[in-house]
Write an enzyme that holds these catalytic residues in place. Structure first.
Site, PDB file in Angstrom:
ATOM      1  CG  ASP A 185      11.916 -31.742 -46.886  1.00 47.10           C
ATOM      2  OD1 ASP A 185      10.820 -32.004 -47.455  1.00 47.10           O
ATOM      3  OD2 ASP A 185      12.645 -32.636 -46.411  1.00 47.10           O
TER       4      ASP A 185
HETATM    5  C1  NOJ Z   1       9.697 -34.723 -47.069  1.00 44.15           C
HETATM    6  C2  NOJ Z   1      10.963 -35.362 -47.549  1.00 44.15           C
HETATM    7  O1  NOJ Z   1      11.997 -35.123 -46.631  1.00 44.15           O
HETATM    8  C3  NOJ Z   1      11.389 -34.889 -48.926  1.00 44.15           C
HETATM    9  O2  NOJ Z   1      12.485 -35.647 -49.358  1.00 44.15           O
HETATM   10  C4  NOJ Z   1      10.234 -35.004 -49.882  1.00 44.15           C
HETATM   11  O3  NOJ Z   1      10.640 -34.603 -51.175  1.00 44.15           O
HETATM   12  C5  NOJ Z   1       9.088 -34.166 -49.373  1.00 44.15           C
HETATM   13  N1  NOJ Z   1       8.669 -34.657 -48.063  1.00 44.15           N
HETATM   14  C6  NOJ Z   1       7.882 -34.169 -50.318  1.00 44.15           C
HETATM   15  O4  NOJ Z   1       7.285 -35.426 -50.299  1.00 44.15           O
END
Ligand code: NOJ
Length: 711
Positions: free
Chosen positions: A271
């Site tokens: 993430d």
């Molecule tokens: C953080 C989020 O938790 C995740 O789900 C997402 O894909 C990423 N940011 C990228 O935007």
């Protein structure tokens, strides 16, 4: 892929240009471009031709916010530049469980994932995935950061709307179907957030502390279905820690379970900013750091040079990425360059109709006393439509949830527009009050034949809801309106369960979740009976704020300033807990009304040679309208198995005309009768008599039978 992609041979792409070499030419220079070889063989060949530099360039991204990559800003959240010398196309990553999140718009805003799950329709989920994949590709995206399959453990979770509810089996089936659809295009789906991610409070540093059996039976199965049935290309490890180990450096989940037991051969991406180390993360099983190489940039290069990260580990990382790219067709059908598609509208008519269908199937009719619905307004009568979400065309928090799953749409149809248009077809009028002045709203309702109040909650990534109450005094507004006109219908646009103190006096409630850009059309069709509601709750709605398995601070938001969440409820998540303590929720898991009625009879079990069993039964539409029943099969294990009272292991949507009967078959896999044994680290079938329960909701299961699995 619905016929839009042309085989390009080898596209040699830099950020500003893409030269397409004829396939034969490319194959001579880059033999792995030959589609005659398997993805594995192509991967091996390419990896053997790569320098360490080539490999390092693949395992992290560039800063899409920097001026050098300006065209990407607002368009993608991650970018791995291509390698023209080796014919490797770039990877462009973006969010999109409810539609491709492109700040430059031009994509369809579909209903929130919780609504998708409420359809209990795997065919629709596959079609939706195909549309998401196709829109992503059209926007230059080849890694879509969806679906989110985190189990709804905490109803207040700010990202409740973004996933598929509280049941591992339902979540897994919807996810696998959606992934198949996404990857039917040359687009890699990313199942997230592996493995446990149940709240937003302190999400960066929260340790989710749970036992192995709970992990394996509740939190891992949706990922397992994504891999087994969906053949997902990427897995995103989450923020936070599992038993005090960061998810993105947890060898147990990333290697032992994911690769060792689930057989995953794609890549694990962190993430955004969830990578915390170099060697530890790489050795544990992380393959790609996003968004940039804080750890997997220069520090990884140094670690590889010094031998602290082995070349075998680096090859594993690179191979997983390349294998998924080859498997879904990113090499052979790279998407158009993003600077050419930023302004492109990829939202087709078909996709907008699909958005409407998903909402029509996913909305759940929770109450219909009288019945007051469907509406039959007489010509000249007035319908009072009340509440901010009814008039809103901007999407959050009304038509879409907030955060990375937010989708902008240019041509949304508000509920007010949809209802006004539909009422006009029978000569009725709609009058609107936004509800900011409750007494004006009540006065409007008093003059009308029927009042429809739209209510919302605020769900967004980054924060949990403080409680399950409707915010902004909406309970008072609803109570005032229903006092002025007892013919009041409440339409909820919420991302999850809310409390309904006014339920006793309100005759009808429709839960529409975050309904996406076709909200107005779908909601009008449901309320007027053009479409018979068929959605079923993928999550229990509690009767009060302290009902449900999560009642202590140690569970949520966690002890020590939300640093430690004790998953002390264990397997008793959602309906499993309500059944266990025999509590009556406001609305149970699997519940949803229809404008017709169904009757069940003649349950029979047919054991198969492989340990699975087919349940057959007769379903009849005994009402006066055509409609869809969602038949559900639950398994109640023998006491020695130590499982919750019952668990969902099969379901099917069945459409029936009035008076029509169907013989329904639902397959229960052998795993429906197995429990995770932490000592043996394996699934074990506890011998004994398993009760099979069949019906239309977790609390309405008229058919009962028994099954004894073979030893
Ligand atoms: C953080 C989020 O938790 C995740 O789900 C997402 O894909 C990423 N940011 C990228 O935007």
């Amino acid at each position: 892929m619905r016929g839009r992609v042309i085989a390009l041979g080898a596209a040699l792409c830099s950020i500003f240009a893409c030269t397409v070499a004829p396939a034969s030419h490319a194959t001579a220079r880059c033999p792995w471009m030959s589609t005659a070889m398997s993805p594995d063989a192509r991967t091996q060949l390419l990896v053997s031709a790569m320098t360490v530099q080539d490999k390092l360039a693949l395992v992290t991204g560039v800063d899409v916010a920097s001026p050098q990559w300006a065209p990407l800003a607002g368009h993608a959240v991650g970018y791995v530049p291509g390698n023209p010398r080796l014919c490797i196309p770039p990877l462009t990553l973006n969010d999109g469980g409810a539609g491709v999140s492109d700040a430059q718009v031009g994509t369809t805003a579909f209903p929130a994932p919780i609504a998708q799950a409420a359809t209990w329709d795997t065919l629709r989920a596959r079609t939706l995935g195909d549309a998401l994949g196709q829109e992503a590709w059209g926007k230059g995206i080849d890694v879509l950061l969806a679906p989110d399959v985190n189990i709804a453990r905490v109803p207040e979770n700010g990202r409740n709307f973004e996933a598929f509810g509280e049941d591992p089996f339902l979540s897994g089936q919807i996810a696998a179907a959606e992934i198949q659809g996404i990857q039917h295009n040359p687009v890699i789906a990313t199942v997230k957030h592996y493995a446990v991610n149940s709240q937003e409070t302190n999400r960066w540093y929260l340790s989710s502390n749970l036992d192995d059996r709970t992990l394996r039976e509740i939190y891992v199965p949706p990922f397992e279905a994504a891999i087994d049935q969906g053949h997902v290309g990427a897995v995103m490890c989450g923020y936070g820690l599992i038993d005090n180990v960061f998810s993105c450096e947890d060898r147990n989940t990333l290697t032992s379970i994911l690769r060792g037991q689930l057989g995953f051969d794609g890549f694990v991406v962190s993430d955004w900013r969830a990578t915390h180390s170099v060697g530890r993360a790489a050795a544990a099983g992380l393959d790609m750091e996003m968004p940039t190489g804080v750890h997997f940039g220069t520090p990884l290069a140094q670690a590889v040079a010094a031998g602290r990260v082995s070349s075998r580990t680096l090859d594993r990382m690179v191979s997983g990425i390349l294998r998924s790219m080859f498997t879904v067709g990113v090499f052979d059908h790279p998407p158009p360059l993003y600077e050419n598609v930023g302004q492109t509208n990829v939202s087709t008519n078909a996709d907008q109709i699909l958005a409407r269908h998903v909402e029509e199937e996913g909305a759940v009719l929770l109450k219909n006393a009288g019945p007051i619905l469907p509406l039959h307004p007489v010509a000249g009568s007035t319908i009072a439509v009340i509440g901010q979400p009814a008039g809103a065309l901007d999407l959050a928090p009304y038509l879409s949830g907030g955060g990375s799953a937010y989708v902008a749409a240019t041509n949304a149809v508000s509920p007010l527009q949809g209802l006004t248009a539909r009422a006009a077809t029978v000569g009725a009028k709609v009058a609107y009050a936004d509800g900011s002045d409750p007494s004006a709203a009540a006065a409007l309702a008093a003059q009308a034949s029927v009042a429809i109040v739209f209510a919302y909650d605020h769900e967004t990534e980054g924060e949990d809801r403080p409680n399950l109450e409707l915010p902004d005094d909406q309970d008072t507004l609803i109570a005032d309106v229903v006092r002025a006109n007892p013919n009041t219908i409440v339409v909820l646009e919420t991302g999850g369960p809310v409390l309904m103190p006014w339920l006793g006096s309100v005759p009808a409630v429709l839960e529409t979740w975050y309904p996406g850009q076709q909200a107005g059309v779908a909601i009008a069709a449901l309320l007027f009976g053009d479409v018979n509601p068929s959605g079923r709750l993928p999550q229990t709605f509690p009767a009060s704020g302290d009902q449900g398995p999560i009642t202590t601070q140690a569970q949520w938001p966690g002890a020590n300033d939300a640093q430690d969440a004790a998953f002390s409820e264990g397997l008793f998540v959602g309906y499993r807990w309500y059944d266990h303590v025999k509590a009556t929720p406001l609305f149970p898991f699997g519940f949803g009304l229809s404008y017709t009625k169904f009757a069940y009879s003649r349950l029979r079990m047919h054991p198969m040679a492989d340990g699975s069993v087919v349940a057959t039964f007769t379903l009849a539409n005994v009402g006066t309208r055509a409609g869809v029943e969602v038949s559900q099969v639950y398994v109640d294990d023998p006491p020695a198995a130590g499982e919750p009272p019952k668990q969902l292991f099969g379901f099917r949507r069945v459409f029936l005309k009035p008076g029509q009967t169907a013989n329904v078959k639902i397959l229960l896999g052998w795993r429906a009768f197995a429990q995770w044994n932490p000592n043996q680290q394996n699934w074990v079938v506890t011998p004994g008599l398993y009760r099979i329960l069949v019906g239309g909701s977790s609390r309405s299961l008229p058919l009962r039978s028994f099954y004894r699995p073979p030893r």
